[in-house]
Design a protein around this motif. Structure first.
Motif, PDB file in Angstrom:
ATOM      1  N   ASN A  62      53.566  31.884  70.651  1.00 12.66           N
ATOM      2  CA  ASN A  62      52.627  30.758  70.631  1.00 12.66           C
ATOM      3  C   ASN A  62      53.002  29.799  69.501  1.00 12.66           C
ATOM      4  OD1 ASN A  62      51.152  31.551  68.074  1.00 12.66           O
ATOM      5  ND2 ASN A  62      50.676  33.337  69.344  1.00 12.66           N
ATOM      6  N   LEU A  63      52.284  28.684  69.436  1.00  5.54           N
ATOM      7  CA  LEU A  63      52.494  27.675  68.393  1.00  5.54           C
ATOM      8  C   LEU A  63      51.294  27.617  67.441  1.00  5.54           C
ATOM      9  CD1 LEU A  63      54.023  24.838  70.614  1.00  5.54           C
ATOM     10  CD2 LEU A  63      55.231  26.187  68.889  1.00  5.54           C
ATOM     11  N   ASP A  64      50.613  28.741  67.295  1.00  4.35           N
ATOM     12  CA  ASP A  64      49.367  28.754  66.540  1.00  4.35           C
ATOM     13  C   ASP A  64      49.542  28.418  65.061  1.00  4.35           C
ATOM     14  OD1 ASP A  64      48.202  29.466  68.890  1.00  4.35           O
ATOM     15  OD2 ASP A  64      47.733  31.541  68.321  1.00  4.35           O
ATOM     16  N   ASN A  65      50.723  28.658  64.511  1.00  7.27           N
ATOM     17  CA  ASN A  65      50.944  28.390  63.077  1.00  7.27           C
ATOM     18  C   ASN A  65      51.376  26.956  62.800  1.00  7.27           C
ATOM     19  OD1 ASN A  65      50.417  31.053  62.083  1.00  7.27           O
ATOM     20  ND2 ASN A  65      52.376  31.705  62.940  1.00  7.27           N
ATOM     21  N   TRP A  66      51.411  26.108  63.849  1.00  8.54           N
ATOM     22  CA  TRP A  66      51.981  24.771  63.730  1.00  8.54           C
ATOM     23  C   TRP A  66      50.997  23.700  64.186  1.00  8.54           C
ATOM     24  CZ3 TRP A  66      56.970  24.479  61.766  1.00  8.54           C
ATOM     25  CH2 TRP A  66      57.633  25.711  61.652  1.00  8.54           C
ATOM     26  N   ILE A  67      51.075  22.543  63.534  1.00 11.99           N
ATOM     27  CA  ILE A  67      50.252  21.397  63.899  1.00 11.99           C
ATOM     28  C   ILE A  67      51.117  20.140  63.900  1.00 11.99           C
ATOM     29  CG2 ILE A  67      48.053  22.313  63.049  1.00 11.99           C
ATOM     30  CD1 ILE A  67      48.505  20.720  60.459  1.00 11.99           C
ATOM     31  N   THR A  69      52.359  16.763  62.600  1.00 11.42           N
ATOM     32  CA  THR A  69      52.389  16.116  61.284  1.00 11.42           C
ATOM     33  C   THR A  69      51.595  14.825  61.297  1.00 11.42           C
ATOM     34  OG1 THR A  69      54.553  17.062  60.770  1.00 11.42           O
ATOM     35  CG2 THR A  69      53.924  15.096  59.550  1.00 11.42           C
ATOM     36  N   LYS A  70      51.591  14.150  62.415  1.00 12.72           N
ATOM     37  CA  LYS A  70      50.975  12.827  62.521  1.00 12.72           C
ATOM     38  C   LYS A  70      49.465  12.862  62.382  1.00 12.72           C
ATOM     39  CE  LYS A  70      51.382  11.132  66.577  1.00 12.72           C
ATOM     40  NZ  LYS A  70      52.006  10.525  67.777  1.00 12.72           N
ATOM     41  N   ASP A  71      48.811  13.807  63.057  1.00  9.91           N
ATOM     42  CA  ASP A  71      47.345  13.778  63.078  1.00  9.91           C
ATOM     43  C   ASP A  71      46.691  15.152  62.948  1.00  9.91           C
ATOM     44  OD1 ASP A  71      47.884  14.894  65.536  1.00  9.91           O
ATOM     45  OD2 ASP A  71      47.291  13.130  66.696  1.00  9.91           O
ATOM     46  N   SER A  72      47.484  16.187  62.624  1.00  4.47           N
ATOM     47  CA  SER A  72      46.982  17.552  62.400  1.00  4.47           C
ATOM     48  C   SER A  72      46.365  18.192  63.638  1.00  4.47           C
ATOM     49  CB  SER A  72      45.957  17.570  61.251  1.00  4.47           C
ATOM     50  OG  SER A  72      46.564  17.180  60.040  1.00  4.47           O
ATOM     51  N   THR A  73      46.627  17.635  64.819  1.00  4.74           N
ATOM     52  CA  THR A  73      46.191  18.279  66.052  1.00  4.74           C
ATOM     53  C   THR A  73      47.181  19.388  66.420  1.00  4.74           C
ATOM     54  OG1 THR A  73      47.376  16.619  67.376  1.00  4.74           O
ATOM     55  CG2 THR A  73      45.048  16.191  66.878  1.00  4.74           C
ATOM     56  N   ALA A  74      46.904  20.098  67.489  1.00  2.00           N
ATOM     57  CA  ALA A  74      47.772  21.186  67.916  1.00  2.00           C
ATOM     58  C   ALA A  74      49.183  20.679  68.191  1.00  2.00           C
ATOM     59  CB  ALA A  74      47.203  21.846  69.174  1.00  2.00           C
ATOM     60  N   ALA A  75      50.175  21.475  67.825  1.00  2.00           N
ATOM     61  CA  ALA A  75      51.573  21.101  68.064  1.00  2.00           C
ATOM     62  C   ALA A  75      51.818  20.950  69.565  1.00  2.00           C
ATOM     63  CB  ALA A  75      52.499  22.164  67.489  1.00  2.00           C
ATOM     64  N   LYS A  76      52.551  19.890  69.919  1.00  2.00           N
ATOM     65  CA  LYS A  76      52.751  19.548  71.330  1.00  2.00           C
ATOM     66  C   LYS A  76      54.185  19.804  71.803  1.00  2.00           C
ATOM     67  CE  LYS A  76      49.145  16.029  71.061  1.00  2.00           C
ATOM     68  NZ  LYS A  76      48.824  16.330  69.640  1.00  2.00           N
ATOM     69  N   ARG A  90      59.291  12.446  71.373  1.00  3.18           N
ATOM     70  CA  ARG A  90      58.341  11.421  70.930  1.00  3.18           C
ATOM     71  C   ARG A  90      56.897  11.909  70.839  1.00  3.18           C
ATOM     72  NH1 ARG A  90      61.179   6.980  70.151  1.00  3.18           N
ATOM     73  NH2 ARG A  90      63.048   6.582  71.391  1.00  3.18           N
ATOM     74  N   THR A  91      56.729  13.227  70.739  1.00  5.28           N
ATOM     75  CA  THR A  91      55.398  13.745  70.425  1.00  5.28           C
ATOM     76  C   THR A  91      55.205  13.867  68.914  1.00  5.28           C
ATOM     77  OG1 THR A  91      56.169  16.043  70.613  1.00  5.28           O
ATOM     78  CG2 THR A  91      55.229  15.019  72.595  1.00  5.28           C
ATOM     79  N   GLY A  92      56.299  13.702  68.145  1.00  3.90           N
ATOM     80  CA  GLY A  92      56.195  13.710  66.698  1.00  3.90           C
ATOM     81  C   GLY A  92      56.626  15.015  66.049  1.00  3.90           C
ATOM     82  N   ASP A  93      56.812  14.944  64.737  1.00  2.00           N
ATOM     83  CA  ASP A  93      57.170  16.123  63.952  1.00  2.00           C
ATOM     84  C   ASP A  93      56.034  17.149  64.011  1.00  2.00           C
ATOM     85  OD1 ASP A  93      59.280  14.492  63.268  1.00  2.00           O
ATOM     86  OD2 ASP A  93      58.591  14.146  61.205  1.00  2.00           O
ATOM     87  N   ILE A  94      56.408  18.399  63.798  1.00  2.00           N
ATOM     88  CA  ILE A  94      55.396  19.439  63.627  1.00  2.00           C
ATOM     89  C   ILE A  94      55.599  20.118  62.280  1.00  2.00           C
ATOM     90  CG2 ILE A  94      55.171  19.803  66.112  1.00  2.00           C
ATOM     91  CD1 ILE A  94      56.750  22.434  65.754  1.00  2.00           C
TER      92      ILE A  94
END
Length: 251
Positions: A62-67, A69-76, A90-94
């Motif tokens: 899972n990606l539970d440990n990641w968000i 960087t842009k808006d602190s929402t769930a990693a995409k 283009r979903t942004g850095d995590i």
């Protein structure tokens, strides 16, 4: 203090050596042996698996440990069936939810087997320590670029000692020893350092972090404490994948 030790101390000071009494040559093996502190027991992993005292940041489930960087929402980013994750263009850095200072980092990455683009636009990503010091990720196989921006560089600061990448589409390993910079009263008093081993080859040997690693401009040294581990979405359909990410915090 015995007369002999006092005489030796005086002789050392008179020669400008300032030799202390404790520096008199030992005459028994026991004088140079000590039994504390006892190092903690750590069970090593095998084939890159995390040792027993590591913090596992990504194991493929899972990606539970990641968000974001842009808006602190769930990693995409895309979670794959093979236990890896891939940059979702283009979903942004995590970045990690947890912040870290000095650490040992293990991370594995690969470029896509299908070659797309050239120069800095071929499988470009990056691993950012404290969220601001970039270790470059790039497919440099038959793909030249500026050497302080090639794979394994400390971006725009340190050229790697070797180009040690595996063939395009195969998994690379980065093993990093990072000592964070030290700040006091708003000023940097000690630079951070990075040692990087790529696929078992030393490519950065305890190099000094001069500051941030911007694309344009000189390094800056903003005061900071612990920060996240950040992975870059370069925004050019890089399709870089990551797996098996863990850290050991260093005191």
């Amino acid at each position: 203090m015995t007369k002999l030790k006092f005489t030796l101390l005086a002789m050392g000071m008179s020669m400008g050596l300032y030799m202390s009494a404790q520096e008199v040559e030992p005459t028994t093996p026991e004088e140079t042996e000590f039994y504390e502190p006892v190092p903690p027991k750590v069970v090593p992993g095998t084939n890159g698996a995390a040792p027993s005292d590591a913090i596992v940041l990504f194991d493929g489930s899972n990606l539970d440990n990641w968000i974001s960087t842009k808006d602190s929402t769930a990693a995409k980013w895309t979670l794959n069936k093979d236990g890896s994750m891939t940059v979702n263009n283009r979903t942004g850095d995590i970045q990690t939810k947890q912040n870290f200072g000095s650490m040992q980092l293990h991370i594995e990455w690969k470029s896509p087997a299908e070659v797309n683009g050239d120069g800095q636009h071929r499988a470009n990503s990056g691993v950012f320590l404290s969220g601001m010091y970039e270790i470059q990720v790039l497919d440099n196989n038959n793909n030249d670029t500026y050497v302080n921006g090639q794979v394994g560089s400390i971006y725009k600061q340190h050229v790697p000692l070797a180009m040690a990448s595996v063939p395009t589409g195969e998994w690379n390993t980065y093993d990093v020893i990072y000592h964070a910079p030290v700040f006091e009263k708003g000023q940097k008093v000690k630079s951070g350092t990075i040692t990087l081993i790529q696929n078992g080859v030393l490519i950065q040997d305890n190099v000094e972090i001069k500051g941030t690693t911007p694309y344009v401009g000189w390094p800056k040294n903003p005061v900071h404490g612990k920060g996240p581990l950040k992975l870059q979405d370069h925004g050019d359909n890089s399709r870089v994948s990551y797996r098996n990410i863990w850290v050991r915090e260093l005191k």
